[in-house]
Design a protein around this motif. Structure first.
Motif, PDB file in Angstrom:
ATOM      1  N   ALA A   1       0.830  -1.203   0.000  1.00 38.46           N
ATOM      2  CA  ALA A   1       0.000   0.000   0.000  1.00 38.46           C
ATOM      3  C   ALA A   1       0.866   1.256   0.000  1.00 38.46           C
ATOM      4  O   ALA A   1       0.535   2.261  -0.648  1.00 38.46           O
ATOM      5  CB  ALA A   1      -0.943  -0.009   1.203  1.00 38.46           C
TER       6      ALA A   1
ATOM      7  N   ARG B   1       0.945   4.351  -2.745  1.00 41.11           N
ATOM      8  CA  ARG B   1       0.837   5.775  -2.416  1.00 41.11           C
ATOM      9  C   ARG B   1       1.959   6.561  -3.079  1.00 41.11           C
ATOM     10  O   ARG B   1       1.761   7.661  -3.592  1.00 41.11           O
ATOM     11  CB  ARG B   1       0.871   5.970  -0.891  1.00 41.11           C
ATOM     12  CG  ARG B   1      -0.402   5.525  -0.180  1.00 41.11           C
ATOM     13  CD  ARG B   1      -0.481   6.068   1.235  1.00 41.11           C
ATOM     14  NE  ARG B   1       0.592   5.564   2.097  1.00 41.11           N
ATOM     15  CZ  ARG B   1       0.512   4.453   2.806  1.00 41.11           C
ATOM     16  NH1 ARG B   1      -0.581   3.693   2.758  1.00 41.11           N
ATOM     17  NH2 ARG B   1       1.519   4.064   3.580  1.00 41.11           N
TER      18      ARG B   1
ATOM     19  N   GLY C   1      -4.174  -1.141  -1.129  1.00 40.26           N
ATOM     20  CA  GLY C   1      -4.620  -0.027  -0.311  1.00 40.26           C
ATOM     21  C   GLY C   1      -5.779   0.749  -0.898  1.00 40.26           C
ATOM     22  O   GLY C   1      -6.308   1.664  -0.253  1.00 40.26           O
ATOM     23  N   LYS C   2      -6.215   0.389  -2.093  1.00 40.22           N
ATOM     24  CA  LYS C   2      -7.325   1.083  -2.741  1.00 40.22           C
ATOM     25  C   LYS C   2      -8.664   0.401  -2.507  1.00 40.22           C
ATOM     26  O   LYS C   2      -9.692   0.856  -3.013  1.00 40.22           O
ATOM     27  CB  LYS C   2      -7.058   1.204  -4.247  1.00 40.22           C
ATOM     28  CG  LYS C   2      -5.894   2.120  -4.593  1.00 40.22           C
ATOM     29  CD  LYS C   2      -6.183   3.541  -4.144  1.00 40.22           C
ATOM     30  CE  LYS C   2      -5.051   4.495  -4.441  1.00 40.22           C
ATOM     31  NZ  LYS C   2      -5.369   5.881  -4.052  1.00 40.22           N
ATOM     32  N   ALA C   3      -8.650  -0.689  -1.771  1.00 32.06           N
ATOM     33  CA  ALA C   3      -9.887  -1.381  -1.400  1.00 32.06           C
ATOM     34  C   ALA C   3      -9.696  -1.936   0.003  1.00 32.06           C
ATOM     35  O   ALA C   3      -8.565  -2.144   0.454  1.00 32.06           O
ATOM     36  CB  ALA C   3     -10.212  -2.505  -2.387  1.00 32.06           C
ATOM     37  N   ASP C   4     -10.799  -2.166   0.698  1.00 36.11           N
ATOM     38  CA  ASP C   4     -10.715  -2.641   2.090  1.00 36.11           C
ATOM     39  C   ASP C   4     -10.718  -4.155   2.165  1.00 36.11           C
ATOM     40  O   ASP C   4     -11.288  -4.739   3.075  1.00 36.11           O
ATOM     41  CB  ASP C   4     -11.867  -2.057   2.917  1.00 36.11           C
ATOM     42  CG  ASP C   4     -13.232  -2.408   2.336  1.00 36.11           C
ATOM     43  OD1 ASP C   4     -13.282  -3.073   1.273  1.00 36.11           O
ATOM     44  OD2 ASP C   4     -14.245  -2.006   2.947  1.00 36.11           O
ATOM     45  N   ARG C   5     -10.071  -4.793   1.201  1.00 34.74           N
ATOM     46  CA  ARG C   5     -10.010  -6.251   1.187  1.00 34.74           C
ATOM     47  C   ARG C   5      -8.692  -6.693   0.552  1.00 34.74           C
ATOM     48  O   ARG C   5      -8.021  -5.915  -0.130  1.00 34.74           O
ATOM     49  CB  ARG C   5     -11.183  -6.849   0.414  1.00 34.74           C
ATOM     50  CG  ARG C   5     -11.199  -6.473  -1.063  1.00 34.74           C
ATOM     51  CD  ARG C   5     -12.451  -6.956  -1.775  1.00 34.74           C
ATOM     52  NE  ARG C   5     -12.422  -6.686  -3.199  1.00 34.74           N
ATOM     53  CZ  ARG C   5     -12.712  -5.524  -3.763  1.00 34.74           C
ATOM     54  NH1 ARG C   5     -13.040  -4.502  -2.997  1.00 34.74           N
ATOM     55  NH2 ARG C   5     -12.672  -5.389  -5.072  1.00 34.74           N
ATOM     56  N   GLU C   6      -8.356  -7.935   0.770  1.00 36.33           N
ATOM     57  CA  GLU C   6      -7.163  -8.510   0.163  1.00 36.33           C
ATOM     58  C   GLU C   6      -7.387  -8.724  -1.326  1.00 36.33           C
ATOM     59  O   GLU C   6      -8.488  -9.066  -1.765  1.00 36.33           O
ATOM     60  CB  GLU C   6      -6.849  -9.845   0.844  1.00 36.33           C
ATOM     61  CG  GLU C   6      -5.620 -10.560   0.301  1.00 36.33           C
ATOM     62  CD  GLU C   6      -5.396 -11.909   0.970  1.00 36.33           C
ATOM     63  OE1 GLU C   6      -4.542 -12.671   0.485  1.00 36.33           O
ATOM     64  OE2 GLU C   6      -6.081 -12.182   1.973  1.00 36.33           O
TER      65      GLU C   6
END
Length: 245
Positions: free
Chosen positions: A165, A169, A209-214
């Motif tokens: 993540a 960034r 890091g752009k979604a709240d899942r693996e």
């Protein structure tokens, strides 16, 4: 002759009438697979599976120099490269025509001009993707009815692991909108060979890091299954309107 390079998810093109296969060994070794020559929508085309067929070569293991030389020796005059990418600021499922690229790879053979006995050539790479070929791809995307994103920057990372993540960034701060592992040195080698080159990228997952899942391979494969059907439609539309010799 129009040539296509297929990446992950595109080891063959449906509708390609195969005429012959060129098993080419270059001065840099063998290409990832034989170059397939045939017809698509009546137009002569070439196709090369970047990772082999089946998919056996990791991004950093691809012999990019051999691949590009093999395509040129088989008669390629321009190249459309298909890539599966992560979306930094582009939604999953979108098709993207990037206009810039930033190279974060290392240790790859990235030039044909490294022979100390040959002249050194510095190619201009300000605009890595051929403008005229990109315009024709826009027409093919419109003809295929496929939603797409015009522009953006492709971050070429080393792989084969996906990024952290924090790395994403950093890539976003650098101005990248999508991320993949095969755009370089492929694009600059095409420029050194004076082959017009453009990229058609399918976003198969949100970047780290752009979604709240693996991020899972199951998710990526599901998007690939549907997305590559749209990619094939675009390539067929491009071939249908390709200038005949």
């Amino acid at each position: 002759m129009l040539a296509f390079i297929g990446g992950t998810g595109l080891t063959r093109i449906e509708g390609l009438t195969l005429r012959k296969q060129h098993a080419i060994t270059t001065r840099f070794g063998e290409a990832s697979a034989p170059v397939a020559e045939g017809e698509l929508n009546g137009a002569p085309v070439l196709f090369l599976a970047r990772h082999g067929d089946p998919h056996v070569r990791l991004p950093h293991q691809v012999n990019y120099r051999a691949n590009m030389l093999a395509l040129k020796e088989a008669g390629a005059t321009e190249i459309v490269a298909v890539n599966a990418v992560g979306g930094i600021s582009v939604d999953t499922g979108a098709l993207v025509l990037p206009e810039q690229i930033i190279d974060y790879t290392w240790g790859r053979d990235g030039t044909f001009f490294d022979d100390p006995d040959e002249p050194l050539v510095h190619v201009d790479f300000s605009w890595p993707f051929d403008a005229a070929l990109r315009e024709r791809l826009k027409g093919a995307l419109a003809a295929a009815g496929a939603p797409w994103v015009d522009g953006g920057c492709y971050a070429a990372t080393q792989g084969p692991r996906l990024e952290t993540a924090a790395e994403i960034r950093r890539l976003e701060q650098d101005g990248n909108t999508i991320v993949g592992m095969t755009g370089m040195p492929e694009a600059v080698l095409a420029r050194e060979l004076q082959l017009p080159y453009a990229m058609l990228s399918l976003v198969v997952n949100p970047a780290a890091g752009k979604a709240d899942r693996e991020i899972t391979m199951a998710e990526i494969e599901a998007v690939l299954h549907g997305g590559m059907a749209r990619v094939r439609a675009v390539l067929a539309a491009l071939a249908a309107h390709h200038p005949r010799p």
